[in-house]
Design a protein around this motif. Sequence first.
Motif, short mmCIF file in Angstrom:
data_model
loop_
_atom_site.label_atom_id
_atom_site.label_comp_id
_atom_site.label_asym_id
_atom_site.label_seq_id
_atom_site.Cartn_x
_atom_site.Cartn_y
_atom_site.Cartn_z
N ASP A 120 3.60 5.60 0.72
CA ASP A 120 4.04 6.69 1.59
C ASP A 120 4.23 7.95 0.74
O ASP A 120 4.43 7.84 -0.48
CB ASP A 120 5.35 6.31 2.28
N LYS B 41 6.71 9.75 0.30
CA LYS B 41 7.99 9.73 -0.42
C LYS B 41 7.92 8.94 -1.73
O LYS B 41 8.75 9.11 -2.61
CB LYS B 41 9.11 9.20 0.46
N ASP B 42 6.91 8.07 -1.87
CA ASP B 42 6.74 7.27 -3.09
C ASP B 42 6.03 8.04 -4.20
O ASP B 42 6.03 7.61 -5.35
CB ASP B 42 5.95 5.99 -2.79
N SER C 44 1.21 10.40 6.66
CA SER C 44 2.01 10.39 5.43
C SER C 44 1.72 9.17 4.58
O SER C 44 2.44 8.87 3.63
CB SER C 44 3.50 10.45 5.75
N THR C 45 0.63 8.45 4.89
CA THR C 45 0.23 7.27 4.14
C THR C 45 -0.96 7.60 3.25
O THR C 45 -1.93 8.19 3.69
CB THR C 45 -0.15 6.12 5.11
N TYR C 46 -0.83 7.22 1.98
CA TYR C 46 -1.85 7.53 0.98
C TYR C 46 -2.38 6.23 0.38
O TYR C 46 -1.61 5.37 -0.03
CB TYR C 46 -1.25 8.39 -0.14
#
Length: 141
Positions: free
Chosen positions: A95, A97-98, A79-81
């Motif tokens: 993340d 969610k951001d 889930s890390t971009y």
Amino acid sequence: MLKVVVENDAFFDVMKIELQNGIKEVMFKVKGTSMWPFYLDNKTVVYVASPKQLRKYDVVLADYDNQVLLHRIIKIEGSTYTLRGDATYRKEVVDFKDIFAKVTHHQTNKKRSEQSKWYRLTVILWVNNPFRKILLKLRSK
């Protein structure tokens, strides 16, 4: 035509709410040069929607370090971009969610889909070009 100017922070706050409430698409004119050569300052209009599915090389809007970035995904790990502007060197790690929007189309002269095979090939060649840093340095002189 009525032209309304809204500060970026207020605009993006409203955009987030509208996208969460089901509005399908929002468009706005790009400010800045971090996405050159694909997006031109004050000339390119981008169309964004909620990020349902994200892939490497997509352009997204994300909250990062108390600002909103319009940058390209260059790496995905869970889930890390990892994001980076096409005309920058710095990478930003966020993340999922951001990330609150994904560019679906952009228009400088004519409207182009971000998913077209030709456009994606051009992006891949630019992002992975071993001479990219040299070209960016020459451009800034």
